[in-house]
Write a protein that holds these residues in place. Structure first.
Motif, mmCIF file in Angstrom:
data_model
loop_
_atom_site.group_PDB
_atom_site.id
_atom_site.type_symbol
_atom_site.label_atom_id
_atom_site.label_comp_id
_atom_site.label_asym_id
_atom_site.label_seq_id
_atom_site.Cartn_x
_atom_site.Cartn_y
_atom_site.Cartn_z
ATOM 1 N N LYS A 71 0.829 -1.201 0.000
ATOM 2 C CA LYS A 71 0.000 0.000 0.000
ATOM 3 C C LYS A 71 0.863 1.251 0.000
ATOM 4 O O LYS A 71 1.974 1.260 0.529
ATOM 5 C CB LYS A 71 -0.873 0.037 1.255
ATOM 6 C CG LYS A 71 -1.904 -1.037 1.345
ATOM 7 C CD LYS A 71 -2.696 -0.896 2.641
ATOM 8 C CE LYS A 71 -3.751 -1.942 2.773
ATOM 9 N NZ LYS A 71 -4.506 -1.807 4.034
ATOM 10 N N ILE A 125 1.483 5.009 1.474
ATOM 11 C CA ILE A 125 1.341 5.494 2.855
ATOM 12 C C ILE A 125 -0.048 6.076 3.120
ATOM 13 O O ILE A 125 -0.618 5.870 4.188
ATOM 14 C CB ILE A 125 2.465 6.496 3.225
ATOM 15 C CG1 ILE A 125 2.493 6.737 4.738
ATOM 16 C CG2 ILE A 125 2.301 7.805 2.484
ATOM 17 C CD1 ILE A 125 3.082 5.620 5.515
ATOM 18 N N LEU A 136 -2.841 3.391 4.051
ATOM 19 C CA LEU A 136 -2.799 2.653 5.315
ATOM 20 C C LEU A 136 -3.863 3.147 6.272
ATOM 21 O O LEU A 136 -4.138 4.344 6.361
ATOM 22 C CB LEU A 136 -1.428 2.799 5.974
ATOM 23 C CG LEU A 136 -0.263 2.166 5.227
ATOM 24 C CD1 LEU A 136 1.051 2.555 5.882
ATOM 25 C CD2 LEU A 136 -0.416 0.662 5.147
ATOM 26 N N LEU A 181 -4.724 3.731 10.030
ATOM 27 C CA LEU A 181 -4.064 3.891 11.325
ATOM 28 C C LEU A 181 -5.003 4.643 12.261
ATOM 29 O O LEU A 181 -4.910 5.856 12.410
ATOM 30 C CB LEU A 181 -2.730 4.642 11.164
ATOM 31 C CG LEU A 181 -1.703 3.958 10.254
ATOM 32 C CD1 LEU A 181 -0.549 4.886 9.939
ATOM 33 C CD2 LEU A 181 -1.208 2.671 10.886
ATOM 34 N N TYR A 237 0.499 2.897 19.456
ATOM 35 C CA TYR A 237 1.333 2.056 18.607
ATOM 36 C C TYR A 237 2.728 1.897 19.201
ATOM 37 O O TYR A 237 3.308 2.846 19.700
ATOM 38 C CB TYR A 237 1.442 2.659 17.204
ATOM 39 C CG TYR A 237 0.115 2.715 16.491
ATOM 40 C CD1 TYR A 237 -0.338 1.626 15.757
ATOM 41 C CD2 TYR A 237 -0.702 3.833 16.575
ATOM 42 C CE1 TYR A 237 -1.558 1.659 15.114
ATOM 43 C CE2 TYR A 237 -1.923 3.873 15.935
ATOM 44 C CZ TYR A 237 -2.346 2.788 15.195
ATOM 45 O OH TYR A 237 -3.566 2.821 14.575
ATOM 46 N N HIS A 248 5.360 -2.021 15.625
ATOM 47 C CA HIS A 248 4.109 -1.990 14.854
ATOM 48 C C HIS A 248 2.974 -2.804 15.459
ATOM 49 O O HIS A 248 2.029 -3.153 14.775
ATOM 50 C CB HIS A 248 4.353 -2.369 13.384
ATOM 51 C CG HIS A 248 5.379 -1.500 12.743
ATOM 52 N ND1 HIS A 248 5.135 -0.186 12.429
ATOM 53 C CD2 HIS A 248 6.670 -1.751 12.408
ATOM 54 C CE1 HIS A 248 6.225 0.341 11.910
ATOM 55 N NE2 HIS A 248 7.179 -0.583 11.895
ATOM 56 N N SER A 283 -0.323 -3.638 13.312
ATOM 57 C CA SER A 283 -0.844 -2.525 12.521
ATOM 58 C C SER A 283 -1.067 -2.918 11.065
ATOM 59 O O SER A 283 -0.548 -3.919 10.567
ATOM 60 C CB SER A 283 0.118 -1.344 12.587
ATOM 61 O OG SER A 283 1.304 -1.641 11.859
ATOM 62 N N ASP A 284 -1.820 -2.092 10.392
ATOM 63 C CA ASP A 284 -2.040 -2.246 8.961
ATOM 64 C C ASP A 284 -0.702 -2.197 8.227
ATOM 65 O O ASP A 284 -0.463 -2.965 7.298
ATOM 66 C CB ASP A 284 -2.985 -1.151 8.469
ATOM 67 C CG ASP A 284 -3.512 -1.384 7.067
ATOM 68 O OD1 ASP A 284 -3.563 -2.557 6.622
ATOM 69 O OD2 ASP A 284 -3.888 -0.407 6.402
ATOM 70 N N TYR A 285 0.181 -1.313 8.666
ATOM 71 C CA TYR A 285 1.514 -1.223 8.065
ATOM 72 C C TYR A 285 2.266 -2.551 8.186
ATOM 73 O O TYR A 285 2.842 -3.046 7.220
ATOM 74 C CB TYR A 285 2.325 -0.102 8.730
ATOM 75 C CG TYR A 285 3.744 -0.019 8.228
ATOM 76 C CD1 TYR A 285 4.030 0.619 7.036
ATOM 77 C CD2 TYR A 285 4.789 -0.606 8.943
ATOM 78 C CE1 TYR A 285 5.341 0.678 6.551
ATOM 79 C CE2 TYR A 285 6.092 -0.559 8.473
ATOM 80 C CZ TYR A 285 6.359 0.095 7.276
ATOM 81 O OH TYR A 285 7.643 0.145 6.805
ATOM 82 N N ASP A 310 0.828 -5.257 5.974
ATOM 83 C CA ASP A 310 1.116 -4.926 4.579
ATOM 84 C C ASP A 310 2.562 -5.271 4.222
ATOM 85 O O ASP A 310 2.835 -5.815 3.151
ATOM 86 C CB ASP A 310 0.838 -3.436 4.339
ATOM 87 C CG ASP A 310 0.983 -3.033 2.896
ATOM 88 O OD1 ASP A 310 0.272 -3.614 2.047
ATOM 89 O OD2 ASP A 310 1.819 -2.160 2.605
ATOM 90 N N GLN A 311 3.488 -4.972 5.121
ATOM 91 C CA GLN A 311 4.896 -5.277 4.885
ATOM 92 C C GLN A 311 5.159 -6.780 4.878
ATOM 93 O O GLN A 311 6.017 -7.263 4.131
ATOM 94 C CB GLN A 311 5.778 -4.603 5.945
ATOM 95 C CG GLN A 311 5.771 -3.089 5.877
ATOM 96 C CD GLN A 311 6.350 -2.574 4.577
ATOM 97 O OE1 GLN A 311 7.474 -2.885 4.222
ATOM 98 N NE2 GLN A 311 5.568 -1.784 3.858
#
Length: 108
Positions: A2, A4, A7, A9, A15, A19, A34-36, A39-40
């Motif tokens: 995604k 930035i 995302l 948040l 947080y 993450h 987290s969504d981050y 995603d990673q």
């Protein structure tokens, strides 16, 4: 991956540097990644969660997330006792990719 600005948040969460997130809910606190982070990691294929009743300190490992890319440890963003876990993730770990803010575990 995604962008930035794509995302999610939520502002009502705290947080951690790794993450993970924590959100107050009733008498407890929900925690997750987290969504981050999801995603990673990419497509999540396995989630290991703590035992209900376990007492964990802030920063202590409470499980792992395995994706097609890597295995990542999960660290408690807050200390406490695990009151419940999201057992649906045992059969459908990919739910973390689509809904990272559904509860992974509850602490008090």
């Amino acid at each position: 991956m995604k962008e930035i600005n794509e995302l999610v948040l939520p502002d009502d969460m705290r947080y951690a540097e790794d993450h993970e997130w924590a959100r107050s809910k009733g008498d407890g606190v929900r925690v997750g990644i987290s969504d981050y982070a999801q995603d990673q990691l990419g497509d999540i294929v396995f989630v290991e969660l703590p035992e209900v009743g376990a007492t964990l300190a802030k920063g202590e490992e409470f499980g792992t997330v395995e994706s097609v890319k890597a295995v990542s440890e999960l660290f408690m963003p807050i200390g406490g006792e695990v009151l419940a876990v999201n057992t649906a993730l045992e059969d459908a770990p990919e739910n973390v990719n689509s809904s990272p803010y559904d509860p992974v575990s509850y602490t008090h």
